[in-house]
Motif scaffolding. Structure first.
Motif, PDB file in Angstrom:
ATOM      1  N   UNK A 102       0.830  -1.211   0.000  1.00 49.05           N
ATOM      2  CA  UNK A 102       0.000   0.000   0.000  1.00 49.05           C
ATOM      3  C   UNK A 102       0.864   1.260   0.000  1.00 49.05           C
ATOM      4  N   UNK A 103       1.916   1.275   0.801  1.00 49.36           N
ATOM      5  CA  UNK A 103       2.807   2.440   0.827  1.00 49.36           C
ATOM      6  C   UNK A 103       3.501   2.645  -0.511  1.00 49.36           C
ATOM      7  N   UNK A 104       3.987   1.558  -1.106  1.00 55.17           N
ATOM      8  CA  UNK A 104       4.624   1.659  -2.430  1.00 55.17           C
ATOM      9  C   UNK A 104       3.645   2.139  -3.488  1.00 55.17           C
ATOM     10  N   UNK A 105       2.415   1.655  -3.420  1.00 58.70           N
ATOM     11  CA  UNK A 105       1.393   2.106  -4.377  1.00 58.70           C
ATOM     12  C   UNK A 105       1.095   3.583  -4.229  1.00 58.70           C
ATOM     13  N   UNK A 106       1.011   4.053  -2.989  1.00 55.57           N
ATOM     14  CA  UNK A 106       0.741   5.479  -2.763  1.00 55.57           C
ATOM     15  C   UNK A 106       1.910   6.352  -3.250  1.00 55.57           C
ATOM     16  N   UNK A 107       3.138   5.890  -3.002  1.00 54.46           N
ATOM     17  CA  UNK A 107       4.302   6.655  -3.484  1.00 54.46           C
ATOM     18  C   UNK A 107       4.333   6.669  -5.009  1.00 54.46           C
TER      19      UNK A 107
END
Length: 151
Positions: free
Chosen positions: A38-43
């Motif tokens: 999720x964090x990688x997708x948001x970045x």
């Protein structure tokens, strides 16, 4: 006696699929993986959004430049049209001392002349409007002597 009831049949087979030990240790890597995804997708979404907005600014600048260049081209085309209009050409020719020509004569391929030429009907202007460049034959003293090297 155990605190969990004995299961039979289909329920027992399903119960074997689920782990019976402490589930906290097995869940930690999964939760970490989900949080990282999720964090990688948001970045990635943030980077993509920034790139798109930068492209939009470049597009806006290029459209503005295209409009300015189109306006300049149209202004130059209007100037060309104004200078090439027949009235403007006639006025400029008169300023240069030119006069309308007479009747032309045409040479045929066999060397015969078709038509009767006539001189220009305009009045010759004063010497202030003499052309800047004269042919050697038209110069008052004849052609100028050519300098020879070595003298």
């Amino acid at each position: 006696m155990s605190s969990t009831p004995e299961l039979k049949g289909r329920a027992a087979r399903l119960a074997r699929l689920f782990p019976t030990g402490p589930g906290q240790a097995a869940r930690t890597p999964f939760v970490l993986l989900v949080v990282l995804l999720l964090g990688g997708g948001l970045i990635a979404l943030l980077v993509l959004n920034s790139a798109l907005s930068e492209g939009a600014f470049k597009l806006d600048d290029l459209q503005r430049e295209t409009k300015n260049l189109t306006d300049e081209e149209q202004a130059l085309q209007r100037d060309i049209d104004a200078y090439s209009a027949p009235e403007a050409l006639q006025r400029r020719a008169r300023e240069l001392g030119m006069v309308p020509g007479g009747d032309p004569a045409f040479l045929q391929p066999d060397g015969t002349v078709k038509g009767v030429p006539s001189p220009a009907s305009g009045v010759r202007q004063t010497t202030a409007h003499v052309p800047l460049v004269l042919a050697p034959e038209a110069m008052p003293n004849g052609p100028a002597p050519t300098p020879t090297p070595g003298r």
